[in-house]
Design a protein around this motif. Structure first.
Motif, PDB file in Angstrom:
ATOM      1  N   ALA A 132       0.828  -1.208   0.000  1.00  0.00           N
ATOM      2  CA  ALA A 132       0.000   0.000   0.000  1.00  0.00           C
ATOM      3  C   ALA A 132       0.862   1.259   0.000  1.00  0.00           C
ATOM      4  O   ALA A 132       0.570   2.233  -0.707  1.00  0.00           O
ATOM      5  N   LEU A 133       1.953   1.241   0.786  1.00  0.00           N
ATOM      6  CA  LEU A 133       2.860   2.391   0.822  1.00  0.00           C
ATOM      7  C   LEU A 133       3.491   2.634  -0.545  1.00  0.00           C
ATOM      8  O   LEU A 133       3.552   3.781  -1.029  1.00  0.00           O
ATOM      9  N   ASN A 134       3.959   1.585  -1.169  1.00  0.00           N
ATOM     10  CA  ASN A 134       4.617   1.741  -2.462  1.00  0.00           C
ATOM     11  C   ASN A 134       3.645   2.191  -3.547  1.00  0.00           C
ATOM     12  O   ASN A 134       4.000   2.986  -4.423  1.00  0.00           O
ATOM     13  N   ALA A 135       2.405   1.715  -3.480  1.00  0.00           N
ATOM     14  CA  ALA A 135       1.398   2.148  -4.443  1.00  0.00           C
ATOM     15  C   ALA A 135       1.101   3.637  -4.271  1.00  0.00           C
ATOM     16  O   ALA A 135       0.972   4.383  -5.246  1.00  0.00           O
ATOM     17  N   ALA A 136       0.997   4.079  -3.011  1.00  0.00           N
ATOM     18  CA  ALA A 136       0.748   5.499  -2.739  1.00  0.00           C
ATOM     19  C   ALA A 136       1.925   6.352  -3.176  1.00  0.00           C
ATOM     20  O   ALA A 136       1.751   7.456  -3.712  1.00  0.00           O
ATOM     21  N   LYS A 137       3.133   5.850  -2.949  1.00  0.00           N
ATOM     22  CA  LYS A 137       4.337   6.570  -3.385  1.00  0.00           C
ATOM     23  C   LYS A 137       4.315   6.803  -4.887  1.00  0.00           C
ATOM     24  O   LYS A 137       4.638   7.894  -5.376  1.00  0.00           O
ATOM     25  N   ASP A 138       3.892   5.792  -5.635  1.00  0.00           N
ATOM     26  CA  ASP A 138       3.833   5.930  -7.093  1.00  0.00           C
ATOM     27  C   ASP A 138       2.714   6.878  -7.526  1.00  0.00           C
ATOM     28  O   ASP A 138       2.880   7.645  -8.480  1.00  0.00           O
ATOM     29  N   ARG A 139       1.591   6.842  -6.821  1.00  0.00           N
ATOM     30  CA  ARG A 139       0.477   7.722  -7.173  1.00  0.00           C
ATOM     31  C   ARG A 139       0.787   9.190  -6.893  1.00  0.00           C
ATOM     32  O   ARG A 139       0.276  10.082  -7.578  1.00  0.00           O
ATOM     33  N   GLY A 163       6.670  12.764  -6.092  1.00  0.00           N
ATOM     34  CA  GLY A 163       7.014  14.177  -6.122  1.00  0.00           C
ATOM     35  C   GLY A 163       6.124  15.035  -5.246  1.00  0.00           C
ATOM     36  O   GLY A 163       6.348  16.244  -5.112  1.00  0.00           O
ATOM     37  N   HIS A 164       5.117  14.428  -4.634  1.00  0.00           N
ATOM     38  CA  HIS A 164       4.180  15.149  -3.762  1.00  0.00           C
ATOM     39  C   HIS A 164       4.013  14.339  -2.468  1.00  0.00           C
ATOM     40  O   HIS A 164       4.916  13.634  -2.061  1.00  0.00           O
ATOM     41  N   GLU A 165       2.850  14.441  -1.850  1.00  0.00           N
ATOM     42  CA  GLU A 165       2.595  13.715  -0.611  1.00  0.00           C
ATOM     43  C   GLU A 165       1.287  12.937  -0.689  1.00  0.00           C
ATOM     44  O   GLU A 165       0.340  13.360  -1.360  1.00  0.00           O
ATOM     45  N   ALA A 166       1.235  11.835   0.016  1.00  0.00           N
ATOM     46  CA  ALA A 166       0.028  11.010   0.097  1.00  0.00           C
ATOM     47  C   ALA A 166      -0.340  10.809   1.559  1.00  0.00           C
ATOM     48  O   ALA A 166       0.537  10.807   2.434  1.00  0.00           O
ATOM     49  N   VAL A 167      -1.607  10.633   1.822  1.00  0.00           N
ATOM     50  CA  VAL A 167      -2.086  10.321   3.166  1.00  0.00           C
ATOM     51  C   VAL A 167      -2.847   8.999   3.093  1.00  0.00           C
ATOM     52  O   VAL A 167      -3.800   8.866   2.310  1.00  0.00           O
ATOM     53  N   LEU A 168      -2.431   8.036   3.909  1.00  0.00           N
ATOM     54  CA  LEU A 168      -3.110   6.752   4.020  1.00  0.00           C
ATOM     55  C   LEU A 168      -3.658   6.624   5.432  1.00  0.00           C
ATOM     56  O   LEU A 168      -2.937   6.874   6.396  1.00  0.00           O
ATOM     57  N   VAL A 169      -4.908   6.223   5.564  1.00  0.00           N
ATOM     58  CA  VAL A 169      -5.509   6.048   6.882  1.00  0.00           C
ATOM     59  C   VAL A 169      -5.707   4.561   7.134  1.00  0.00           C
ATOM     60  O   VAL A 169      -6.397   3.873   6.382  1.00  0.00           O
ATOM     61  N   SER A 170      -5.094   4.092   8.208  1.00  0.00           N
ATOM     62  CA  SER A 170      -5.139   2.672   8.539  1.00  0.00           C
ATOM     63  C   SER A 170      -5.408   2.505  10.032  1.00  0.00           C
ATOM     64  O   SER A 170      -6.122   3.320  10.630  1.00  0.00           O
ATOM     65  N   HIS A 171      -4.834   1.460  10.627  1.00  0.00           N
ATOM     66  CA  HIS A 171      -5.149   1.066  11.991  1.00  0.00           C
ATOM     67  C   HIS A 171      -3.870   0.861  12.790  1.00  0.00           C
ATOM     68  O   HIS A 171      -2.793   0.644  12.218  1.00  0.00           O
ATOM     69  N   GLN A 172      -3.988   0.892  14.098  1.00  0.00           N
ATOM     70  CA  GLN A 172      -2.805   0.939  14.949  1.00  0.00           C
ATOM     71  C   GLN A 172      -1.801  -0.180  14.679  1.00  0.00           C
ATOM     72  O   GLN A 172      -0.620   0.070  14.454  1.00  0.00           O
ATOM     73  N   LEU A 173      -2.264  -1.425  14.739  1.00  0.00           N
ATOM     74  CA  LEU A 173      -1.318  -2.539  14.617  1.00  0.00           C
ATOM     75  C   LEU A 173      -0.614  -2.575  13.267  1.00  0.00           C
ATOM     76  O   LEU A 173       0.624  -2.664  13.216  1.00  0.00           O
ATOM     77  N   PRO A 174      -1.339  -2.511  12.136  1.00  0.00           N
ATOM     78  CA  PRO A 174      -0.628  -2.527  10.853  1.00  0.00           C
ATOM     79  C   PRO A 174       0.358  -1.366  10.693  1.00  0.00           C
ATOM     80  O   PRO A 174       1.447  -1.545  10.137  1.00  0.00           O
ATOM     81  N   VAL A 175      -0.030  -0.184  11.196  1.00  0.00           N
ATOM     82  CA  VAL A 175       0.879   0.971  11.099  1.00  0.00           C
ATOM     83  C   VAL A 175       2.143   0.714  11.915  1.00  0.00           C
ATOM     84  O   VAL A 175       3.265   0.947  11.463  1.00  0.00           O
ATOM     85  N   TRP A 176       1.960   0.209  13.136  1.00  0.00           N
ATOM     86  CA  TRP A 176       3.112  -0.026  13.999  1.00  0.00           C
ATOM     87  C   TRP A 176       4.010  -1.130  13.446  1.00  0.00           C
ATOM     88  O   TRP A 176       5.243  -1.030  13.499  1.00  0.00           O
ATOM     89  N   ILE A 177       3.413  -2.159  12.889  1.00  0.00           N
ATOM     90  CA  ILE A 177       4.191  -3.280  12.356  1.00  0.00           C
ATOM     91  C   ILE A 177       5.022  -2.842  11.154  1.00  0.00           C
ATOM     92  O   ILE A 177       6.205  -3.183  11.046  1.00  0.00           O
ATOM     93  N   VAL A 178       4.435  -2.079  10.239  1.00  0.00           N
ATOM     94  CA  VAL A 178       5.214  -1.669   9.071  1.00  0.00           C
ATOM     95  C   VAL A 178       6.297  -0.671   9.477  1.00  0.00           C
ATOM     96  O   VAL A 178       7.405  -0.688   8.926  1.00  0.00           O
TER      97      VAL A 178
END
Length: 219
Positions: free
Chosen positions: A124-131, A134-149
């Motif tokens: 998901a991070l890499n897909a957002a980076k490509d989208r 040169g700019h910024e992306a915001v992804l909204v997720s959940h505590q455990l997946p965010v902490w694990i990555v």
């Protein structure tokens, strides 16, 4: 970004269950972060399919005149205790039939393997980076997946003490890319003044029912 506070009066580990929406306070948190990010060069906003993440991301997308995308890879981790209360002395830990799920905290045996969470979250991070290159992306997720990555990127072990996750409600964990490589990780809490003290990162869990007493299950 981790979503805002959820309306959960019964203290259920809601996990991936539908029907769990932001509380009034959670909506204020989402608005606060949208204001904080308004000056940023955000060109892509995406969220987990769960209601609480969608509702958190919506004001951010609106502030930048963007459509809100959905990525299944940002969803909450699977958990065998979903739909149950799960606290020390008052829930699933007291039931012998559940003990078989607690045998391996390194995988973990009660839910989605940490490695699987890394794979999907990095995707998901890499897909957002490509989208948003040169700019910024915001992804909204959940505590455990965010902490694990984050733990993976910072080369920490994936198994951990859940009480020590640095991922408060409505917090931002920032991954900065140079080309296709992550070069730094940051953390900020734009809505921290709205987060009750017992729900902040590192706070000790409290017994009781409802969001007012501090049960932030399935976050």
């Amino acid at each position: 970004m981790r979503h805002g506070e959820v309306e959960n009066p019964d203290g259920v580990l809601y996990g991936r269950l539908p029907g769990y929406h932001l509380s009034e306070l959670g909506r204020h948190m989402a608005d606060r972060v949208a204001e904080h990010l308004a000056p940023r060069d955000v060109t892509y906003v995406c969220a987990s399919p769960l209601e609480r993440a969608q509702e958190t991301a919506a004001p951010i997308a609106k502030a930048h005149g963007l459509d809100l995308d959905t990525d299944e890879r940002l969803i909450e981790a699977e958990n065998i205790f979903q739909g149950k209360t799960f606290g020390v002395g008052d829930g699933a830990l007291q039931r012998p039939e559940n003990w078989k799920f607690l045998v391996n905290p390194f995988r973990p045996s009660w839910g989605e393997p940490y490695v699987d969470q890394v794979v999907r979250m990095m995707g998901a991070l890499n897909a957002a980076k490509d989208r948003a290159r040169g700019h910024e992306a915001v992804l909204v997720s959940h505590q455990l997946p965010v902490w694990i990555v984050r733990s993976y990127v910072e080369r920490r072990r994936l198994w951990h003490d859940p009480r020590k996750r640095q991922c408060t409600l409505a917090s931002l964990t920032t991954f900065t890319y140079l080309g296709d490589r992550i070069v730094s990780v940051g953390y900020s809490e734009p809505a921290i003044d709205l987060v009750p003290a017992h729900l902040r990162a590192g706070a000790k869990p409290q017994k009781g029912k409802g969001t007012a007493q501090g049960k932030a299950f399935g976050a």
